[in-house]
Motif scaffolding. Structure first.
Motif, mmCIF file in Angstrom:
data_model
loop_
_atom_site.group_PDB
_atom_site.id
_atom_site.type_symbol
_atom_site.label_atom_id
_atom_site.label_comp_id
_atom_site.label_asym_id
_atom_site.label_seq_id
_atom_site.Cartn_x
_atom_site.Cartn_y
_atom_site.Cartn_z
ATOM 1 N N ALA A 73 0.839 -1.203 0.000
ATOM 2 C CA ALA A 73 0.000 0.000 0.000
ATOM 3 C C ALA A 73 0.869 1.245 0.000
ATOM 4 O O ALA A 73 0.598 2.213 -0.723
ATOM 5 C CB ALA A 73 -0.926 -0.010 1.215
ATOM 6 N N ARG A 74 1.944 1.218 0.773
ATOM 7 C CA ARG A 74 2.860 2.362 0.852
ATOM 8 C C ARG A 74 3.511 2.639 -0.504
ATOM 9 O O ARG A 74 3.665 3.790 -0.908
ATOM 10 C CB ARG A 74 3.917 2.073 1.920
ATOM 11 N N ARG A 75 3.872 1.582 -1.212
ATOM 12 C CA ARG A 75 4.472 1.756 -2.543
ATOM 13 C C ARG A 75 3.476 2.352 -3.525
ATOM 14 O O ARG A 75 3.838 3.175 -4.363
ATOM 15 C CB ARG A 75 4.987 0.417 -3.081
ATOM 16 N N ALA A 76 2.215 1.949 -3.435
ATOM 17 C CA ALA A 76 1.182 2.503 -4.315
ATOM 18 C C ALA A 76 1.026 4.000 -4.066
ATOM 19 O O ALA A 76 0.977 4.798 -5.013
ATOM 20 C CB ALA A 76 -0.149 1.781 -4.100
ATOM 21 N N VAL A 77 0.976 4.384 -2.805
ATOM 22 C CA VAL A 77 0.842 5.798 -2.449
ATOM 23 C C VAL A 77 2.082 6.565 -2.904
ATOM 24 O O VAL A 77 1.974 7.668 -3.454
ATOM 25 C CB VAL A 77 0.590 5.957 -0.936
ATOM 26 N N GLY A 78 3.256 5.982 -2.723
ATOM 27 C CA GLY A 78 4.497 6.628 -3.160
ATOM 28 C C GLY A 78 4.518 6.850 -4.667
ATOM 29 O O GLY A 78 4.954 7.907 -5.142
ATOM 30 N N LEU A 79 4.040 5.879 -5.419
ATOM 31 C CA LEU A 79 3.984 6.013 -6.871
ATOM 32 C C LEU A 79 3.055 7.156 -7.265
ATOM 33 O O LEU A 79 3.393 7.978 -8.127
ATOM 34 C CB LEU A 79 3.533 4.698 -7.513
ATOM 35 N N LEU A 80 1.882 7.227 -6.641
ATOM 36 C CA LEU A 80 0.943 8.313 -6.940
ATOM 37 C C LEU A 80 1.543 9.678 -6.609
ATOM 38 O O LEU A 80 1.352 10.649 -7.342
ATOM 39 C CB LEU A 80 -0.361 8.121 -6.167
ATOM 40 N N ARG A 81 2.306 9.730 -5.523
ATOM 41 C CA ARG A 81 2.956 10.977 -5.137
ATOM 42 C C ARG A 81 4.011 11.371 -6.175
ATOM 43 O O ARG A 81 4.072 12.517 -6.614
ATOM 44 C CB ARG A 81 3.572 10.834 -3.746
ATOM 45 N N GLU A 82 4.825 10.402 -6.601
ATOM 46 C CA GLU A 82 5.849 10.651 -7.627
ATOM 47 C C GLU A 82 5.229 11.141 -8.931
ATOM 48 O O GLU A 82 5.780 12.003 -9.605
ATOM 49 C CB GLU A 82 6.641 9.380 -7.910
ATOM 50 N N GLN A 83 4.084 10.588 -9.281
ATOM 51 C CA GLN A 83 3.427 10.942 -10.539
ATOM 52 C C GLN A 83 2.693 12.281 -10.458
ATOM 53 O O GLN A 83 2.343 12.843 -11.487
ATOM 54 C CB GLN A 83 2.441 9.845 -10.946
ATOM 55 N N GLY A 84 2.441 12.777 -9.248
ATOM 56 C CA GLY A 84 1.767 14.054 -9.084
ATOM 57 C C GLY A 84 0.270 13.964 -8.826
ATOM 58 O O GLY A 84 -0.405 14.984 -8.751
ATOM 59 N N TRP A 85 -0.263 12.756 -8.686
ATOM 60 C CA TRP A 85 -1.698 12.602 -8.425
ATOM 61 C C TRP A 85 -2.074 13.020 -7.016
ATOM 62 O O TRP A 85 -3.193 13.446 -6.767
ATOM 63 C CB TRP A 85 -2.142 11.163 -8.662
ATOM 64 N N ILE A 86 -1.141 12.852 -6.075
ATOM 65 C CA ILE A 86 -1.426 13.164 -4.673
ATOM 66 C C ILE A 86 -0.249 13.913 -4.065
ATOM 67 O O ILE A 86 0.841 13.949 -4.628
ATOM 68 C CB ILE A 86 -1.717 11.898 -3.839
ATOM 69 N N TYR A 87 -0.507 14.504 -2.904
ATOM 70 C CA TYR A 87 0.552 15.097 -2.091
ATOM 71 C C TYR A 87 0.302 14.665 -0.657
ATOM 72 O O TYR A 87 -0.815 14.294 -0.287
ATOM 73 C CB TYR A 87 0.584 16.627 -2.226
ATOM 74 N N THR A 88 1.353 14.681 0.149
ATOM 75 C CA THR A 88 1.249 14.233 1.532
ATOM 76 C C THR A 88 1.613 15.367 2.471
ATOM 77 O O THR A 88 2.594 16.074 2.243
ATOM 78 C CB THR A 88 2.172 13.018 1.777
ATOM 79 N N VAL A 89 0.825 15.532 3.497
ATOM 80 C CA VAL A 89 1.092 16.496 4.555
ATOM 81 C C VAL A 89 1.481 15.675 5.783
ATOM 82 O O VAL A 89 0.669 14.873 6.259
ATOM 83 C CB VAL A 89 -0.156 17.366 4.861
ATOM 84 N N PRO A 90 2.726 15.844 6.265
ATOM 85 C CA PRO A 90 3.157 15.048 7.426
ATOM 86 C C PRO A 90 2.179 15.159 8.590
ATOM 87 O O PRO A 90 1.652 16.239 8.884
ATOM 88 C CB PRO A 90 4.517 15.668 7.790
ATOM 89 N N GLN A 91 1.928 14.054 9.223
ATOM 90 C CA GLN A 91 1.043 13.923 10.376
ATOM 91 C C GLN A 91 -0.433 14.162 10.046
ATOM 92 O O GLN A 91 -1.268 14.164 10.939
ATOM 93 C CB GLN A 91 1.462 14.871 11.512
ATOM 94 N N ARG A 92 -0.767 14.397 8.763
ATOM 95 C CA ARG A 92 -2.164 14.650 8.391
ATOM 96 C C ARG A 92 -2.691 13.637 7.399
ATOM 97 O O ARG A 92 -3.861 13.312 7.407
ATOM 98 C CB ARG A 92 -2.313 16.062 7.798
ATOM 99 N N GLY A 93 -1.848 13.199 6.459
ATOM 100 C CA GLY A 93 -2.294 12.224 5.482
ATOM 101 C C GLY A 93 -1.962 12.626 4.062
ATOM 102 O O GLY A 93 -1.249 13.603 3.816
ATOM 103 N N SER A 94 -2.508 11.874 3.108
ATOM 104 C CA SER A 94 -2.287 12.125 1.680
ATOM 105 C C SER A 94 -3.588 12.586 1.053
ATOM 106 O O SER A 94 -4.662 12.073 1.383
ATOM 107 C CB SER A 94 -1.773 10.865 0.998
ATOM 108 N N PHE A 95 -3.458 13.535 0.135
ATOM 109 C CA PHE A 95 -4.610 14.193 -0.456
ATOM 110 C C PHE A 95 -4.473 14.232 -1.978
ATOM 111 O O PHE A 95 -3.365 14.282 -2.502
ATOM 112 C CB PHE A 95 -4.716 15.629 0.078
#
Length: 105
Positions: A73-95
């Protein structure tokens, strides 16, 4: 111990499974599971189910929904972040990123 006894096997990036390794099924999967999860989430973003600046499902929710290891699951989220689909706010989550930040395809 379970692995040594042949009761479970582990596929890196996908999880641990009950029973002996099923090499035939493993070879038929063309896309790694973390990529499948990422593709599903992209479709949900494009379809409007996951909206810009709103949170995506947590790692725990993805683990439960897809029956995968937390690292998958972490790798999937990381891939989406790398591609620009999502961003992560520390201690808050991914959006979901604002539409103008989505990758051009």
């Amino acid at each position: 111990m379970l692995r040594e006894e042949g009761l479970v096997y582990t596929v890196q990036g996908e999880g641990t499974f009950v029973g002996p390794p099923d090499k035939g099924a493993r070879q038929t999967r063309k896309t790694p599971m973390y990529r499948q999860i990422a593709e599903d989430l992209v479709e949900r973003i494009r379809g409007g189910d996951l909206r810009p600046r709103r949170s995506i499902p947590s790692e725990t929710a993805l683990v439960e929904q897809y029956g995968v290891a937390r690292e998958t699951a972490r790798r999937a989220v990381g891939l989406l972040r790398e591609q620009g689909w999502i961003y992560t706010v520390p201690q808050r989550g991914s959006f979901v990123s604002p539409r103008e930040k989505w990758p051009h395809e």
